[in-house]
Motif scaffolding. Structure first.
Motif, mmCIF file in Angstrom:
data_model
loop_
_atom_site.group_PDB
_atom_site.id
_atom_site.type_symbol
_atom_site.label_atom_id
_atom_site.label_comp_id
_atom_site.label_asym_id
_atom_site.label_seq_id
_atom_site.Cartn_x
_atom_site.Cartn_y
_atom_site.Cartn_z
ATOM 1 N N ARG A 136 7.550 -24.615 4.500
ATOM 2 C CA ARG A 136 8.605 -25.035 3.337
ATOM 3 C C ARG A 136 9.599 -25.898 4.127
ATOM 4 O O ARG A 136 10.003 -26.982 3.475
ATOM 5 N N ILE A 137 10.046 -25.805 5.397
ATOM 6 C CA ILE A 137 11.173 -26.628 6.041
ATOM 7 C C ILE A 137 10.320 -27.944 6.376
ATOM 8 O O ILE A 137 11.153 -29.060 6.102
ATOM 9 N N THR A 138 9.135 -27.988 6.421
ATOM 10 C CA THR A 138 8.327 -29.286 6.784
ATOM 11 C C THR A 138 8.516 -30.069 5.494
ATOM 12 O O THR A 138 8.687 -31.283 5.316
ATOM 13 N N ARG A 139 8.129 -29.699 4.212
ATOM 14 C CA ARG A 139 8.486 -30.286 2.751
ATOM 15 C C ARG A 139 9.730 -30.573 2.723
ATOM 16 O O ARG A 139 9.898 -31.712 2.204
ATOM 17 N N ARG A 140 10.760 -29.698 2.762
ATOM 18 C CA ARG A 140 12.146 -30.309 2.716
ATOM 19 C C ARG A 140 12.353 -31.380 3.706
ATOM 20 O O ARG A 140 13.010 -32.345 3.149
ATOM 21 N N LEU A 141 12.084 -31.422 4.629
ATOM 22 C CA LEU A 141 12.012 -32.622 5.591
ATOM 23 C C LEU A 141 11.704 -33.826 5.222
ATOM 24 O O LEU A 141 12.079 -34.852 5.359
ATOM 25 N N GLN A 142 10.204 -33.702 4.715
ATOM 26 C CA GLN A 142 9.558 -34.750 4.652
ATOM 27 C C GLN A 142 10.397 -35.489 3.216
ATOM 28 O O GLN A 142 10.454 -36.658 3.024
ATOM 29 N N ASP A 143 10.646 -34.559 2.198
ATOM 30 C CA ASP A 143 11.380 -35.366 1.114
ATOM 31 C C ASP A 143 12.862 -35.641 1.360
ATOM 32 O O ASP A 143 13.102 -36.830 1.037
ATOM 33 N N ALA A 144 13.431 -35.169 2.212
ATOM 34 C CA ALA A 144 14.944 -35.682 2.663
ATOM 35 C C ALA A 144 14.582 -37.152 3.461
ATOM 36 O O ALA A 144 15.398 -38.107 3.108
ATOM 37 N N LEU A 145 13.674 -36.915 4.405
ATOM 38 C CA LEU A 145 13.367 -38.117 5.296
ATOM 39 C C LEU A 145 12.811 -39.488 4.393
ATOM 40 O O LEU A 145 13.080 -40.399 4.449
ATOM 41 N N GLY A 146 11.840 -39.095 3.329
ATOM 42 C CA GLY A 146 11.421 -40.143 2.435
ATOM 43 C C GLY A 146 12.362 -40.728 1.587
ATOM 44 O O GLY A 146 11.977 -41.891 1.168
ATOM 45 N N LEU A 147 13.385 -40.168 1.365
ATOM 46 C CA LEU A 147 14.522 -40.684 0.422
ATOM 47 C C LEU A 147 15.023 -42.010 1.123
ATOM 48 O O LEU A 147 15.623 -42.638 0.743
ATOM 49 N N VAL A 148 14.811 -41.844 2.603
ATOM 50 C CA VAL A 148 15.654 -42.924 3.204
ATOM 51 C C VAL A 148 14.582 -43.703 4.116
ATOM 52 O O VAL A 148 14.592 -44.457 5.017
ATOM 53 N N ASP A 149 13.236 -43.779 3.418
ATOM 54 C CA ASP A 149 12.025 -44.439 3.977
ATOM 55 C C ASP A 149 11.605 -44.109 5.325
ATOM 56 O O ASP A 149 11.105 -45.057 6.090
ATOM 57 N N ILE A 150 11.864 -42.881 5.601
ATOM 58 C CA ILE A 150 11.349 -42.531 7.015
ATOM 59 C C ILE A 150 10.265 -41.586 6.874
ATOM 60 O O ILE A 150 10.258 -40.589 6.233
ATOM 61 N N ARG A 151 8.731 -41.898 7.542
ATOM 62 C CA ARG A 151 7.729 -40.931 7.294
ATOM 63 C C ARG A 151 7.601 -40.063 8.343
ATOM 64 O O ARG A 151 8.095 -40.210 9.490
ATOM 65 N N VAL A 152 7.134 -38.739 7.813
ATOM 66 C CA VAL A 152 6.736 -37.757 8.393
ATOM 67 C C VAL A 152 5.159 -38.058 8.884
ATOM 68 O O VAL A 152 4.563 -37.720 8.193
ATOM 69 N N LEU A 153 4.970 -38.114 10.137
ATOM 70 C CA LEU A 153 3.789 -38.451 10.504
ATOM 71 C C LEU A 153 2.777 -36.982 10.898
ATOM 72 O O LEU A 153 1.721 -36.869 10.604
ATOM 73 N N ASP A 154 3.602 -36.197 11.284
ATOM 74 C CA ASP A 154 2.933 -34.840 11.743
ATOM 75 C C ASP A 154 4.198 -33.857 11.867
ATOM 76 O O ASP A 154 5.410 -34.330 12.096
#
Length: 172
Positions: A136-154
């Motif tokens: 769940r926290i990974t999805r939340r971080l991926q969504d939050a970082l995605g809003l500012v164009d930062i990719r979660v690679l792993d």
């Protein structure tokens, strides 16, 4: 993890005959060996190094977080070429959890002008299997970082003997 005492002679690493191999100046204790392993892992995760081999990065993270007795959540911040900007441990928790705040992760990534991140945390229990809360926290971080164009690679969960990669599981 403490470093060898000042009055002890530090083992010296010397280049081995084959590239990427080392020889030691003398016999070492388990504590000194762990110190050397962490030193090598830090060298591989040094600012400016291009992180192109996920398995090696995962092993370095496992080595660096090996002996923690509490959960620690960290992030590798990368530039557009996947060169390391910094590796920072952002949150420290208890023996079985750590509170992670997406706002702080985003703020930290923006302060360093990161284009991508690799998330990491340890499981002191020794079981690298991600929990539902980890997912769940990974999805939340991926969504939050995605809003500012930062990719979660792993997102890598490390334990004493093994690690789990969200990418290798097909979750990212």
């Amino acid at each position: 993890m403490s470093q060898p005492h000042a009055n002890q002679s530090h083992p010296r690493l010397m280049a081995g005959e084959d590239p990427g191999t080392y020889q030691l100046s003398h016999d070492v204790t388990a504590e000194e060996l762990l110190y050397l392993a962490k030193m090598i892992a830090r060298r591989k995760l040094r600012k400016g190094n291009k992180l192109t081999e996920p398995h090696k990065v995962q092993r370095c993270l496992q080595t660096l977080m090996l002996d923690y007795q509490h959960e620690v959540f960290g992030v590798l911040l990368l530039d557009t070429q996947h060169r390391l900007i910094t590796f920072d441990e952002l949150f420290r928790g208890t023996i079985d959890s750590a509170s992670v705040y997406p706002r702080e992760v985003v703020k930290h990534a923006l302060q360093h002008n990161a284009a991508a991140v690799i998330l990491v945390h340890n499981h002191p229990s020794g079981d690298p299997e991600p929990s539902d809360a980890d997912r769940r926290i990974t999805r939340r971080l991926q969504d939050a970082l995605g809003l500012v164009d930062i990719r979660v690679l792993d997102h890598v969960v490390v334990a004493h003997e093994d690690f789990t990669s969200f990418v290798q599981r097909g979750w990212l």
